[in-house]
Scaffold this active site. Structure first.
Site, mmCIF file in Angstrom:
data_model
loop_
_atom_site.group_PDB
_atom_site.id
_atom_site.type_symbol
_atom_site.label_atom_id
_atom_site.label_comp_id
_atom_site.label_asym_id
_atom_site.label_seq_id
_atom_site.Cartn_x
_atom_site.Cartn_y
_atom_site.Cartn_z
ATOM 1 N N ILE A 84 8.295 33.350 -9.767
ATOM 2 C CA ILE A 84 7.129 33.373 -8.854
ATOM 3 C C ILE A 84 7.879 33.665 -7.510
ATOM 4 C CG2 ILE A 84 5.272 32.276 -7.562
ATOM 5 C CD1 ILE A 84 5.722 29.968 -10.059
ATOM 6 N N CYS A 85 7.335 34.988 -6.852
ATOM 7 C CA CYS A 85 7.606 35.333 -5.470
ATOM 8 C C CYS A 85 7.187 34.411 -4.447
ATOM 9 C CB CYS A 85 7.718 36.853 -5.430
ATOM 10 S SG CYS A 85 8.425 37.226 -3.942
#
Length: 152
Positions: A84-85
């Site tokens: 996840i960014c």
């Protein structure tokens, strides 16, 4: 020691007062957690149940937990490995993690990111440009993936 008591307190709170649409539990050891996030209403992830893995590092809360999606999701800020960014998942200077944050806050932020992607900081460039320039196609693909991988 501080880590154990804090984690125990956080898990207890997550069990008794979970954020809407979020559940979190221990997966064996205290530092290996699982979570489920329900796809938000009026999003392409609606009716989906998304499983996440949370690995709590030795230095928690001075270091953020490692969180990744176990359920495939079609999203500009989440890659095919489930990474996840999100700035809250990274230490400063590039990230925004602070020891005052907790797992509940992180899961709520991830739920918000699902509802409102950030196409300007993508992990998946192709999905990001689709989100920006062909929203209908993005919504269609995201719904299909949700039905295929996150449907009950």
């Amino acid at each position: 020691m501080q880590r154990v008591s804090r984690l125990t307190r956080e898990l207890s709170l997550l069990a008794t007062e979970p954020p809407p649409g979020i559940t979190c539990w221990q997966n064996g050891q205290l530092d290996d957690l699982r979570a489920q996030i329900l796809g938000g209403v009026d999003t392409p992830y609606e009716k989906g149940i998304f499983n996440l893995e949370i690995i709590v590092p030795e230095r928690y809360p001075f270091e953020p937990p490692k969180i990744r999606f176990l359920t495939p999701i079609y999203h500009p800020n989440i890659d095919s490995a489930g990474r996840i960014c999100l700035d809250l998942l990274k230490l400063p200077p590039k990230g925004a993690w602070r020891p005052s944050l907790n797992i509940s806050t992180l899961l709520t932020s991830i739920q918000l990111l699902m509802a409102e992607p950030n196409p300007d900081d993508p992990l998946m460039a192709d999905i990001s440009s689709e989100y920006k320039y062909n929203k209908q196609l993005f919504l269609l693909n995201a719904r299909e993936w949700t039905e295929k991988y996150a449907g009950q």
